[in-house]
Design an enzyme around this catalytic site. Sequence first.
Site, PDB file in Angstrom:
ATOM      1  N   GLU A 172       8.033  28.584  50.223  1.00 12.56           N
ATOM      2  CA  GLU A 172       6.925  29.168  51.002  1.00 12.56           C
ATOM      3  C   GLU A 172       7.116  30.658  51.230  1.00 12.56           C
ATOM      4  O   GLU A 172       6.492  31.263  52.104  1.00 12.56           O
ATOM      5  CB  GLU A 172       6.785  28.410  52.331  1.00 12.56           C
ATOM      6  CG  GLU A 172       6.601  26.899  52.170  1.00 12.56           C
ATOM      7  CD  GLU A 172       5.137  26.428  52.118  1.00 12.56           C
ATOM      8  OE1 GLU A 172       4.293  27.016  52.795  1.00 12.56           O
ATOM      9  OE2 GLU A 172       4.857  25.449  51.373  1.00 12.56           O
ATOM     10  N   HIS A 204       6.662  26.877  59.374  1.00 11.40           N
ATOM     11  CA  HIS A 204       7.425  27.956  58.732  1.00 11.40           C
ATOM     12  C   HIS A 204       8.396  28.518  59.771  1.00 11.40           C
ATOM     13  O   HIS A 204       8.066  28.582  60.962  1.00 11.40           O
ATOM     14  CB  HIS A 204       6.510  29.106  58.286  1.00 11.40           C
ATOM     15  CG  HIS A 204       5.626  28.769  57.123  1.00 11.40           C
ATOM     16  ND1 HIS A 204       4.309  29.154  57.066  1.00 11.40           N
ATOM     17  CD2 HIS A 204       5.872  28.101  55.974  1.00 11.40           C
ATOM     18  CE1 HIS A 204       3.770  28.741  55.925  1.00 11.40           C
ATOM     19  NE2 HIS A 204       4.697  28.089  55.252  1.00 11.40           N
ATOM     20  N   CYS A 255       2.283  36.413  59.930  1.00 13.28           N
ATOM     21  CA  CYS A 255       1.842  35.634  58.756  1.00 13.28           C
ATOM     22  C   CYS A 255       0.977  36.475  57.847  1.00 13.28           C
ATOM     23  O   CYS A 255       0.926  36.255  56.634  1.00 13.28           O
ATOM     24  CB  CYS A 255       1.007  34.434  59.173  1.00 13.28           C
ATOM     25  SG  CYS A 255       1.847  33.277  60.233  1.00 13.28           S
TER      26      CYS A 255
HETATM   27  O1  SUG Z   1       0.020  27.381  55.346  1.00 19.22           O
HETATM   28  N1  SUG Z   1      -2.834  27.731  57.354  1.00 19.22           N
HETATM   29  C1  SUG Z   1      -1.630  28.297  56.807  1.00 19.22           C
HETATM   30  C2  SUG Z   1      -1.014  29.233  57.808  1.00 19.22           C
HETATM   31  C3  SUG Z   1       0.107  30.017  57.205  1.00 19.22           C
HETATM   32  C4  SUG Z   1       0.852  30.809  58.217  1.00 19.22           C
HETATM   33  N2  SUG Z   1       1.831  31.602  57.601  1.00 19.22           N
HETATM   34  C5  SUG Z   1       3.059  31.854  58.089  1.00 19.22           C
HETATM   35  N3  SUG Z   1       3.537  31.160  59.082  1.00 19.22           N
HETATM   36  N4  SUG Z   1       3.755  32.732  57.527  1.00 19.22           N
HETATM   37  C6  SUG Z   1      -0.628  27.222  56.386  1.00 19.22           C
HETATM   38  O2  SUG Z   1      -0.488  26.242  57.120  1.00 19.22           O
HETATM   39  C7  SUG Z   1      -4.935  26.530  57.224  1.00 19.22           C
HETATM   40  C8  SUG Z   1      -6.017  26.219  56.237  1.00 19.22           C
HETATM   41  C9  SUG Z   1      -6.830  25.041  56.609  1.00 19.22           C
HETATM   42  O3  SUG Z   1      -6.407  24.302  57.441  1.00 19.22           O
HETATM   43  O4  SUG Z   1      -7.867  24.822  56.023  1.00 19.22           O
HETATM   44  C10 SUG Z   1      -3.689  27.079  56.565  1.00 19.22           C
HETATM   45  O5  SUG Z   1      -3.503  26.920  55.393  1.00 19.22           O
END
Ligand code: SUG
Length: 455
Positions: free
Chosen positions: A179, A263, A385
Site C-alpha cells: 500500500e 494503514h 493520505c
Molecule cells: O484505501 N478510501 C481509501 C483511503 C486511503 C487513505 N490513505 C491513507 N491512509 N494513506 C482506502 O481505504 C474509499 C473509497 C470508497 O469507499 O468508495 C477509499 O478507498
Amino acid sequence: MSEGVPVGAVEANFDGLVGPTHNYAGLAHGNVASQANKRKPANPRDAALQGLEKMRRVAALGVAQAVLPPQARPDVGWLRGLGFGGSDGAVLSQAGKADPVLLAACYSASAMWTANAATVSPSADSADGRVHFTPANLSSQIHRSVEPPHTAALLKKLFPGRRFVHHDPLPPGRHFGDEGAANHIRLAPSHGTPGLQIFVYGCRALGAAAGSGGEAGDKVTRKFLPRQTLEASQAVARLHGLHPDRVLFLAQNPAAIDAGVFHNDVISVGNGDLLFCHEAAFRDQSDALREMRRKYAAMNAGSLRIIEVKAREVPLDAAVATYLFNSQVLTLPDGGVLLLAARECRADARTRKYLEALPGRGLGITAVEYADLRQSMRNGGGPACLRLRVALSAREWEQVPPGVKFDEALYGRLRTWVESHYRDRLLPRDLADPDLPKECEAARRGIYRILGLSA
Ligand code: SUG
C-alpha cells in the site's frame, strides 16, 4: 510562494488533485469512514477545492508542493480486461448490471490518496545514489487495484532521467499486498542525509506465522484483513537497495487494524527526527520503539524524538475518527514544526485539548493548524493520505516538470477549472449516467493541459 529550485535538499509534497468522480461507494474494507458514508451524496467539486486549499497553505508556508493529476475514469480498459465488450457505453452498462461494485471500482477517484501511490527511497538512502520508486500494487482492494499501471506511467513522466529508478509494482495478489508510503516512515536528521526507513506491515503471508502480525501464536486481526504484508515490505526494501542497518520492519498492532487503522499512517507519522504516534500503533510497542531508537542512534544521526500519545489522552477510537496521526508534520523554513491536522481534530473535545497543549510542551511540534478536508475524510482520507512525500536533492527537484509545481498561478487556474467542470453532487447510482464519461474526460484533459502534461 515560488516554484524556484531550493538550494539544498527538499522534501516535496505531491498531492493528488481529487478527480471529478469522487463518491461514496463504500468500497474500502477496514475503513470505518468509507463504510459509514456508503451511498451518501458526495461533492466532487468541494473535495477538489478542499485539497487545493491544503496545497495552497502548505506552499504558502514555504514547503515544496506539487500536484499529481487525477487518473482517467471510468477505466473502461480495466472492464474490457474482465471480458466486457462492445462500445464504451455498452461495457459500462454491462458491468453495472453484472455488479455495481465493478462499475464503482472503474470510476473510483481513489488515486487522490497519493500516500498510497508508491514507496519512495531518496538517493541519500539507496546503494546506487538514485531515487527509487515502487508503485504500490494496492492488491487488497478492488477499486484501488485499478490504479497501479496509471500511477507507474505518471511517476515515470514526473521523475524522468537517470537520477530516478522506476520499479514495477510488486506481483499482484495477497502475498505481496503493498500500500505504498502509507506504511512507510523515514526518519532522518535532514532531508538530504541518510535516513532510517521503517516499513510497517499488517501481516505475514508466508511461513508458520502467515496471517498474523508476528510469530506463530501471536494475536491476529479478528475483524479486518490487514492490507500490507511483511513480504511486500521486504521486497521493496531489497529493490531500493537499502542498507539493512538502516531498515526496520515493524508489525502493526492487530487491535488497531480492527479499530479501523487500515494503514499505518492513520496511527503514526514521522518527520525529520520526530515520530508522532499513538501508544497502540505497533505490536509490542515498547520493543518496537526501543529498536527504532537503537537503529537511529547507530546511524550517528543524533537521537530520535518520539511523542507517544496515550489512550487516556486520545483513545484509539478518537484517533481513528479524527485522523490525528494522519496530520502532516511540516518543518518550516524558520525551523518551526507545524502539525497540519484535519478539522475533525478540533471538533473532538479530547483531541482538541491534546492539540491545544501540544505546542507548549517543548516536544518538537511548535504550532498546530487545521485543514477542512471533509469530503476526503468521509472516505477515510486525511491530510497525510492526500500527499506523497518525495525527498529530493536540488538537482533532482529540477528534473520535475515545472508545470506540476504549485504556485499561486497554478492554484488559480486549477480552481477555476474545477469550479466550472466538476459536479457538486454525485451518488454511486449516478455512475450509470451515460453523460458522465465524456464530462470526466473533458475535466481530466483540461487538468493535464494546465499542468503541462500530455494526456
Ligand atoms: O484505501 N478510501 C481509501 C483511503 C486511503 C487513505 N490513505 C491513507 N491512509 N494513506 C482506502 O481505504 C474509499 C473509497 C470508497 O469507499 O468508495 C477509499 O478507498
